[in-house]
Design an enzyme around this catalytic site. Structure first.
Site, mmCIF file in Angstrom:
data_model
loop_
_atom_site.group_PDB
_atom_site.id
_atom_site.type_symbol
_atom_site.label_atom_id
_atom_site.label_comp_id
_atom_site.label_asym_id
_atom_site.label_seq_id
_atom_site.Cartn_x
_atom_site.Cartn_y
_atom_site.Cartn_z
ATOM 1 N N ASN A 7 0.863 -1.184 0.000
ATOM 2 C CA ASN A 7 0.000 0.000 0.000
ATOM 3 C C ASN A 7 0.901 1.237 0.000
ATOM 4 O O ASN A 7 1.328 1.696 1.051
ATOM 5 C CB ASN A 7 -0.906 -0.031 1.240
ATOM 6 N N LYS A 14 3.023 1.057 3.282
ATOM 7 C CA LYS A 14 2.622 0.059 4.267
ATOM 8 C C LYS A 14 2.621 -1.302 3.597
ATOM 9 O O LYS A 14 2.342 -1.400 2.404
ATOM 10 C CB LYS A 14 1.193 0.344 4.753
ATOM 11 N N ARG A 90 -2.238 -1.872 -3.828
ATOM 12 C CA ARG A 90 -3.280 -0.857 -3.787
ATOM 13 C C ARG A 90 -2.962 0.192 -4.867
ATOM 14 O O ARG A 90 -1.855 0.736 -4.898
ATOM 15 C CB ARG A 90 -3.300 -0.174 -2.425
ATOM 16 N N HIS A 179 -9.698 5.927 -1.955
ATOM 17 C CA HIS A 179 -9.764 5.299 -0.623
ATOM 18 C C HIS A 179 -10.939 4.319 -0.504
ATOM 19 O O HIS A 179 -11.393 4.028 0.602
ATOM 20 C CB HIS A 179 -9.940 6.344 0.505
ATOM 21 N N LEU A 208 -9.120 9.907 7.485
ATOM 22 C CA LEU A 208 -8.340 11.119 7.727
ATOM 23 C C LEU A 208 -6.883 10.747 8.002
ATOM 24 O O LEU A 208 -6.513 10.417 9.132
ATOM 25 C CB LEU A 208 -8.924 11.896 8.927
ATOM 26 N N ASN A 210 -2.841 11.234 5.725
ATOM 27 C CA ASN A 210 -2.169 12.258 4.940
ATOM 28 C C ASN A 210 -3.084 12.667 3.791
ATOM 29 O O ASN A 210 -3.250 13.835 3.479
ATOM 30 C CB ASN A 210 -0.867 11.680 4.399
ATOM 31 N N GLY A 211 -3.671 11.639 3.164
ATOM 32 C CA GLY A 211 -4.783 11.879 2.242
ATOM 33 C C GLY A 211 -6.075 11.759 3.038
ATOM 34 O O GLY A 211 -6.139 10.969 3.978
ATOM 35 N N ARG A 240 -2.216 18.353 0.230
ATOM 36 C CA ARG A 240 -3.161 18.702 -0.834
ATOM 37 C C ARG A 240 -4.193 19.689 -0.319
ATOM 38 O O ARG A 240 -4.638 19.604 0.832
ATOM 39 C CB ARG A 240 -3.868 17.439 -1.352
ATOM 40 N N ARG A 284 1.231 15.657 13.716
ATOM 41 C CA ARG A 284 1.893 15.643 15.026
ATOM 42 C C ARG A 284 2.776 16.873 15.195
ATOM 43 O O ARG A 284 2.764 17.501 16.257
ATOM 44 C CB ARG A 284 2.728 14.357 15.178
ATOM 45 N N GLY A 330 -4.462 7.657 10.003
ATOM 46 C CA GLY A 330 -3.537 8.260 10.971
ATOM 47 C C GLY A 330 -4.150 9.296 11.887
ATOM 48 O O GLY A 330 -4.022 9.209 13.113
ATOM 49 N N GLU A 383 -7.133 -2.040 4.913
ATOM 50 C CA GLU A 383 -7.216 -2.176 3.454
ATOM 51 C C GLU A 383 -6.436 -3.403 3.000
ATOM 52 O O GLU A 383 -6.778 -4.039 2.018
ATOM 53 C CB GLU A 383 -6.619 -0.925 2.793
#
Ligand code: ADP
Length: 404
Positions: A7, A14, A90, A179, A208, A210-211, A240, A284, A330, A383
């Site tokens: 992914n 991942k 993916r 997604h 929710l 990074n994308g 983005r 973070r 994340g 996923e």
């Protein structure tokens, strides 16, 4: 049968090696902050996790590290790559070509490449993963699982753009979403968690990370989603911008003397949390800066939650209500502060976050109060499992047809 699921995200890679018969994850890991000086690789299961700070200039580097970690070192799980039967990738954008998962051959690769125009960050990353696997494991069956296929149920009024109709005819210009594998997984898990039938629920799923994307699922059918022709549309994200006034594109081209590619780059890689905070695309770091009083970091935080609120409102109206809101990825899974901001002030709509439950970490959980009319759930996405099962289906089908 062992399926390696890859992914490749915009800043992460991942992976899981899944034994299908036992539905057991043999190994998993993540390469994070790929492309930055702070890149690190986590590999292993449970307490046996190794975290290695290591430079990764791109997804190619990351993939080489993954294959090495699976077959050697203290946390190896297989002796050789022969023990991997198939690889599931993916892929974000399947466009008009793919309404279902596809066995990867030259033609499929060429189409994924062609569709990279619609998903600049992700399809290229997926292709790098595919090429790296082909190089390291020649002849290994590989399957592409597309994020867009889940949204084939959207009605035309949701997927069409109010542009001259000829562009739809000519270019298949429409909303495809992204997604989808994640939204499908968390919707199904949420229904199971609640011991209810998905077909009886009005649900909003929020991915929710990074994308970022959100989907309205009305009685088990995806009826709208926030990403569009490309994953650039919709919510504010890590780098983005999400939905902005389209007139900004020609404005920037004229006033900043930017080419089309440069504007595209600004909107995909330099906007969102990073663009507003000027600090990072990583929430973070933005959170830490906002807590130290950085005003732009605080603004980035507020804009992000405001963006989620807007889509909640839209989907509640589109479905005439909502029974369950599900958060994942994340930020959705880990950031209690962002969840507080998203759900603040929604009590009149019967949406009440439980501030104590909200502090809990890890696992599938309810974070709404007992008397909240709308249940709010956090469901870690998986996923990889969905991709592994799809991969198995496609490969078995090929075998049965004598094509493998
Ligand atoms: P992607 O796969 O699209 O790269 P992820 O789902 O891995 O994205 O999510 C990455 C985002 O999640 C980053 O912005 C990261 O800062 C955020 N995140 C992860 N853990 C936390 C946390 N504990 N608090 C706040 N944000 C977090």
């Amino acid at each position: 049968m062992n399926v390696l699921v890859i992914n490749a995200g915009s800043s992460s890679l991942k992976y899981q090696l899944i034994n299908i018969e036992a539905q057991e994850v043999l190994a998993k890991g993540i390469c994070e902050r790929v492309g930055s000086d702070e890149a690190f690789h986590k590999h292993g299961i449970d307490d046996n996790e190794l975290v290695i700070d290591t430079p990764m200039k791109d997804h190619n580097d990351a993939m080489a590290l993954v294959l090495e970690a699976l077959t050697s070192g203290p946390n190896k799980v297989i002796d050789s790559l022969d023990e991997i039967d198939a690889v599931g990738h993916r892929v974000v954008q399947g466009g008009k070509y793919f309404s279902e998962s596809a066995f990867i051959d030259d033609d499929v690769i060429q189409k994924i490449d062609e569709l990279a125009e619609l998903a600049p960050l992700h399809n290229k990353a997926a292709l790098m993963g595919i090429y790296a696997c082909m190089e390291n494991m020649p002849g290994k069956p590989m399957v592409a699982v597309f994020d867009t296929s889940y949204f084939q149920t959207l009605p035309p009024k949701a997927y069409m753009y109010p542009l001259p109709y000829e562009y739809y005819d000519k270019y298949s210009l429409r909303k495809y979403g992204a997604h989808g594998t994640s939204h499908r997984y968390i919707a199904e898990r949420a229904a199971q968690f609640l011991d209810e039938d998905l077909d009886d629920l009005k649900m909003i799923t929020c991915h929710l990370g990074n994308g970022c994307s959100m989907t309205a699922i009305d009685h088990g059918i995806a009826i709208d989603t926030s990403m569009g022709l490309t994953p650039l549309d919709g919510l504010m994200m890590g780098t983005r911008c999400g939905a902005v006034d389209p007139a900004i594109v020609p404005f920037l081209m004229e006033h900043e003397d930017l080419s089309f590619d440069e504007v595209n780059d600004v909107m995909n890689k330099k906007s969102g949390l990073l663009g507003i905070s000027g600090i990072s695309n990583d929430l973070r770091s933005v959170r830490a800066a906002s807590e130290e009083g950085d005003e732009r970091a605080q603004l980035a935080y507020e804009m992000y939650s405001h963006s989620v609120k807007k889509y909640l409102g839209q989907y509640i109206v589109e479905m005439g209500g909502v029974d369950v809101i599900v958060l994942t990825a994340g930020v959705g899974e880990n950031c209690d502060k962002m969840r507080r901001m998203i759900f603040s002030g929604l009590q009149p709509l019967g949406i009440v976050l439980d501030l104590e439950k909200n502090k809990a970490r890890g696992g599938e959980r309810e974070v709404s109060t007992d008397d909240s009319k709308v249940q709010i759930l956090v469901i870690p996405t998986n996923e990889e499992l969905m991709i592994a099962l799809d991969t198995l289906d496609v490969v078995e089908h090929k075998r049965l047809n004598g094509e493998l």
